[in-house]
Scaffold this active site. Sequence first.
Site, PDB file in Angstrom:
ATOM      1  N   LYS A 200     -15.311  39.265 -45.194  1.00 15.16           N
ATOM      2  CA  LYS A 200     -16.257  40.098 -45.941  1.00 15.16           C
ATOM      3  C   LYS A 200     -16.813  39.308 -47.121  1.00 15.16           C
ATOM      4  O   LYS A 200     -16.152  39.099 -48.124  1.00 15.16           O
ATOM      5  CB  LYS A 200     -15.613  41.385 -46.461  1.00 15.16           C
ATOM      6  CG  LYS A 200     -16.708  42.379 -46.881  1.00 15.16           C
ATOM      7  CD  LYS A 200     -16.253  43.428 -47.861  1.00 15.16           C
ATOM      8  CE  LYS A 200     -16.292  42.991 -49.289  1.00 15.16           C
ATOM      9  NZ  LYS A 200     -17.624  42.611 -49.838  1.00 15.16           N
ATOM     10  N   GLU A 275      -6.602  34.597 -55.276  1.00 15.07           N
ATOM     11  CA  GLU A 275      -7.113  33.587 -56.211  1.00 15.07           C
ATOM     12  C   GLU A 275      -8.016  34.330 -57.174  1.00 15.07           C
ATOM     13  O   GLU A 275      -9.053  34.838 -56.779  1.00 15.07           O
ATOM     14  CB  GLU A 275      -7.841  32.493 -55.432  1.00 15.07           C
ATOM     15  CG  GLU A 275      -7.959  31.194 -56.219  1.00 15.07           C
ATOM     16  CD  GLU A 275      -9.261  31.108 -56.977  1.00 15.07           C
ATOM     17  OE1 GLU A 275      -9.267  31.472 -58.178  1.00 15.07           O
ATOM     18  OE2 GLU A 275     -10.261  30.698 -56.389  1.00 15.07           O
ATOM     19  N   CYS A 309     -14.250  30.192 -61.500  1.00  6.54           N
ATOM     20  CA  CYS A 309     -12.977  30.789 -61.910  1.00  6.54           C
ATOM     21  C   CYS A 309     -12.194  29.861 -62.830  1.00  6.54           C
ATOM     22  O   CYS A 309     -11.458  30.321 -63.681  1.00  6.54           O
ATOM     23  CB  CYS A 309     -12.162  31.191 -60.688  1.00  6.54           C
ATOM     24  SG  CYS A 309     -12.081  29.913 -59.460  1.00  6.54           S
ATOM     25  N   GLU A 406     -11.900  36.964 -69.525  1.00  7.38           N
ATOM     26  CA  GLU A 406     -12.798  36.144 -68.706  1.00  7.38           C
ATOM     27  C   GLU A 406     -14.236  36.663 -68.847  1.00  7.38           C
ATOM     28  O   GLU A 406     -14.501  37.839 -68.602  1.00  7.38           O
ATOM     29  CB  GLU A 406     -12.377  36.198 -67.238  1.00  7.38           C
ATOM     30  CG  GLU A 406     -13.254  35.336 -66.355  1.00  7.38           C
ATOM     31  CD  GLU A 406     -12.757  35.246 -64.916  1.00  7.38           C
ATOM     32  OE1 GLU A 406     -12.585  36.293 -64.270  1.00  7.38           O
ATOM     33  OE2 GLU A 406     -12.556  34.116 -64.441  1.00  7.38           O
TER      34      GLU A 406
HETATM   35  P1  NAI Z   1     -14.811  41.643 -57.552  1.00  8.58           P
HETATM   36  O1  NAI Z   1     -13.406  41.192 -57.641  1.00  8.58           O
HETATM   37  O2  NAI Z   1     -15.090  43.106 -57.670  1.00  8.58           O
HETATM   38  O3  NAI Z   1     -15.464  41.157 -56.153  1.00  8.58           O
HETATM   39  C1  NAI Z   1     -14.961  40.121 -55.338  1.00  8.58           C
HETATM   40  C2  NAI Z   1     -14.946  40.586 -53.884  1.00  8.58           C
HETATM   41  O4  NAI Z   1     -14.059  41.695 -53.755  1.00  8.58           O
HETATM   42  C3  NAI Z   1     -16.297  41.071 -53.356  1.00  8.58           C
HETATM   43  O5  NAI Z   1     -16.420  40.692 -51.996  1.00  8.58           O
HETATM   44  C4  NAI Z   1     -16.176  42.587 -53.477  1.00  8.58           C
HETATM   45  O6  NAI Z   1     -17.005  43.290 -52.573  1.00  8.58           O
HETATM   46  C5  NAI Z   1     -14.720  42.786 -53.127  1.00  8.58           C
HETATM   47  N1  NAI Z   1     -14.121  44.038 -53.637  1.00  8.58           N
HETATM   48  C6  NAI Z   1     -14.447  44.712 -54.767  1.00  8.58           C
HETATM   49  N2  NAI Z   1     -13.657  45.789 -54.901  1.00  8.58           N
HETATM   50  C7  NAI Z   1     -12.819  45.805 -53.835  1.00  8.58           C
HETATM   51  C8  NAI Z   1     -11.750  46.674 -53.409  1.00  8.58           C
HETATM   52  N3  NAI Z   1     -11.414  47.739 -54.118  1.00  8.58           N
HETATM   53  N4  NAI Z   1     -11.091  46.368 -52.277  1.00  8.58           N
HETATM   54  C9  NAI Z   1     -11.419  45.269 -51.568  1.00  8.58           C
HETATM   55  N5  NAI Z   1     -12.419  44.425 -51.908  1.00  8.58           N
HETATM   56  C10 NAI Z   1     -13.105  44.682 -53.040  1.00  8.58           C
HETATM   57  O7  NAI Z   1     -15.654  40.837 -58.644  1.00  8.58           O
HETATM   58  P2  NAI Z   1     -17.089  41.231 -59.258  1.00  8.58           P
HETATM   59  O8  NAI Z   1     -17.131  42.692 -59.566  1.00  8.58           O
HETATM   60  O9  NAI Z   1     -18.134  40.676 -58.382  1.00  8.58           O
HETATM   61  O10 NAI Z   1     -17.057  40.408 -60.613  1.00  8.58           O
HETATM   62  C11 NAI Z   1     -16.365  40.908 -61.754  1.00  8.58           C
HETATM   63  C12 NAI Z   1     -15.636  39.822 -62.467  1.00  8.58           C
HETATM   64  O11 NAI Z   1     -14.633  39.269 -61.624  1.00  8.58           O
HETATM   65  C13 NAI Z   1     -16.469  38.614 -62.869  1.00  8.58           C
HETATM   66  O12 NAI Z   1     -17.150  38.818 -64.057  1.00  8.58           O
HETATM   67  C14 NAI Z   1     -15.405  37.572 -63.007  1.00  8.58           C
HETATM   68  O13 NAI Z   1     -14.765  37.717 -64.242  1.00  8.58           O
HETATM   69  C15 NAI Z   1     -14.421  37.912 -61.908  1.00  8.58           C
HETATM   70  N6  NAI Z   1     -14.644  37.089 -60.689  1.00  8.58           N
HETATM   71  C16 NAI Z   1     -13.813  36.034 -60.448  1.00  8.58           C
HETATM   72  C17 NAI Z   1     -14.050  35.211 -59.364  1.00  8.58           C
HETATM   73  C18 NAI Z   1     -13.185  34.035 -59.046  1.00  8.58           C
HETATM   74  O14 NAI Z   1     -13.680  33.075 -58.508  1.00  8.58           O
HETATM   75  N7  NAI Z   1     -11.895  34.093 -59.303  1.00  8.58           N
HETATM   76  C19 NAI Z   1     -15.193  35.411 -58.486  1.00  8.58           C
HETATM   77  C20 NAI Z   1     -15.973  36.585 -58.787  1.00  8.58           C
HETATM   78  C21 NAI Z   1     -15.697  37.374 -59.867  1.00  8.58           C
END
Ligand code: NAI
Length: 502
Positions: A200, A275, A309, A406
């Site tokens: 996904k 991660e 990240c 972050e």
């Molecule tokens: P997110 O963690 O919500 O999204 C990442 C993935 O998880 C996306 O594919 C999303 O559709 C999916 N997702 C969201 N909620 C879910 C759930 N309840 N169950 C299963 N999958 C789910 O991150 P978002 O909202 O895009 O960004 C928010 C913050 O997260 C950013 O500002 C940043 O601080 C952090 N982040 C960290 C990343 C990293 O590389 N470690 C990458 C993206 C965001």
Amino acid sequence: MDLSNIRHLLTQQTTDFLAKREHQLLIDGQWRPAASGKTFATVNPATEEVITQIAAAGPEDVDLAVKAARKAFDGGAWPAMKPAERQRLLLKLADLVEAHAQTLAEIESVDNGKSAGIARAVDMALTVDFFRYMAGWATKIEGSTTAVSVPFAPQAQFATYTLREAVGVVAAIVPWNFPLLVAAWKLGPALAAGCTVVLKPAEQTPLTALYLGELIGQAGFPPGVVNILTGDGLEAGAPLTKHPLVDKISFTGSTEVGKIIGHASVDNMTRFTLELGGKSPVIVLDDCDPATAAAGAANAIFFNHGQVCCAGSRLYVQKKMFDNVVSEIGKIASGMTLGHGFDAAAQMGPLVSQEQMDRVCGYIDIGRSQGAEVVAGGGRHSGKGYFVQPTVLANVDHNKRVVQEEIFGPVLTAMPYDSIDEVAAWANDTPYGLGASIWSNNLSKVHRLVPKIKAGTVWVNCHSALDPAMPFGGYKQSGIGRDMGRASLDAYLETKSVFIAI
Ligand code: NAI
Ligand code: MG
């Protein structure tokens, strides 16, 4: 979307792919609309224009995709394939990604906002290398034999060995900052190990995963081995993580969602790798060249517009060099040109979405209201697109939100320090532990500092260097488990112990 200004820069494949009115889900080797018929728009962050519509998967599609992956794992062509055939397929996929690298880079740029040139040189090059590296592991999965004693059966004799077996159906949920590359970090080891996958991509950047889906078909992977569900976290992601026929979840994203997934995993005892976020320190010792340290620190935070990240978002400079280094970084930040991903002069592009831009600008305001001095930048860049100025905040107390949380954007906080012990304590004093860099030419100080840092990766005189062979992941709330390297392969394998009484 109005691509007219850049159309002459795009490959025909990019133009054709983006011109599709609606992109569908890949389930059991077939492209199909969502069961609900719902779609969502994906947007070009540089122009705020809709690129195209994407099928929005829901629970019914999740169930079909997981069952297709289950069927492909439990019977049929995939389990019958020899490791050498899995290796060959992964190598073929790597060749196809390489052949389509320019198109993939262009699509990534339009969807995510990053530079097409950097997407080609970094994201696509690493994706190709990573698939090749992981292809090699498919034929090197080994158990072991052990001479056992079995204390309660002294007369008996046993031949014993361990088998490493594919864990099963993998749910791979990935973010938007390196959309194709992080998908490859999950697909590579899962497929090398013999697992099947439901991928996904993030709802902000679904396009390159869908293009990869076409290449996976061309490479000759049997139907159902890789399924791709586009959709958001709640409708597609959450049901995937709760599905009882999923054996392993591999997630990259926010710590907040990582914890939700961890809880959901334990209910079904699904294995998981997480991660997550970071707040990585950049530690400058006073023996090094200030200009080199400033350039390194600027790159550590501004690469990929800070949406990394392991971005070096906290800068600690030893006192006597602090003003010098921070003013250098301020000059670098103020001199950066912002522009869209096909503008060769641009050094930084837009953030991925309005939501991310608002979030990052919100943090800059919090920093200012909590007393930070704005050395450079300080808010949204004028005009269309989700551009945020490269921002440097100084004189911030260590316990303030902009230092602890972050931000995931081009915002650096800079703090002076006195001693190595002091900086080690501060470096470790956040919930995160993903990366850290140390800038110094004093070997003994570097070697004393490295073991004190609680982080999954420590870089010395560099930041964010990555290689397929080096494990990547977090200490503390930056995650559980590792992507890349042999460690990532192990996370897709179970160990079976076999005793044969002889
Ligand atoms: P997110 O963690 O919500 O999204 C990442 C993935 O998880 C996306 O594919 C999303 O559709 C999916 N997702 C969201 N909620 C879910 C759930 N309840 N169950 C299963 N999958 C789910 O991150 P978002 O909202 O895009 O960004 C928010 C913050 O997260 C950013 O500002 C940043 O601080 C952090 N982040 C960290 C990343 C990293 O590389 N470690 C990458 C993206 C965001
Ligand atoms: Mg979210």
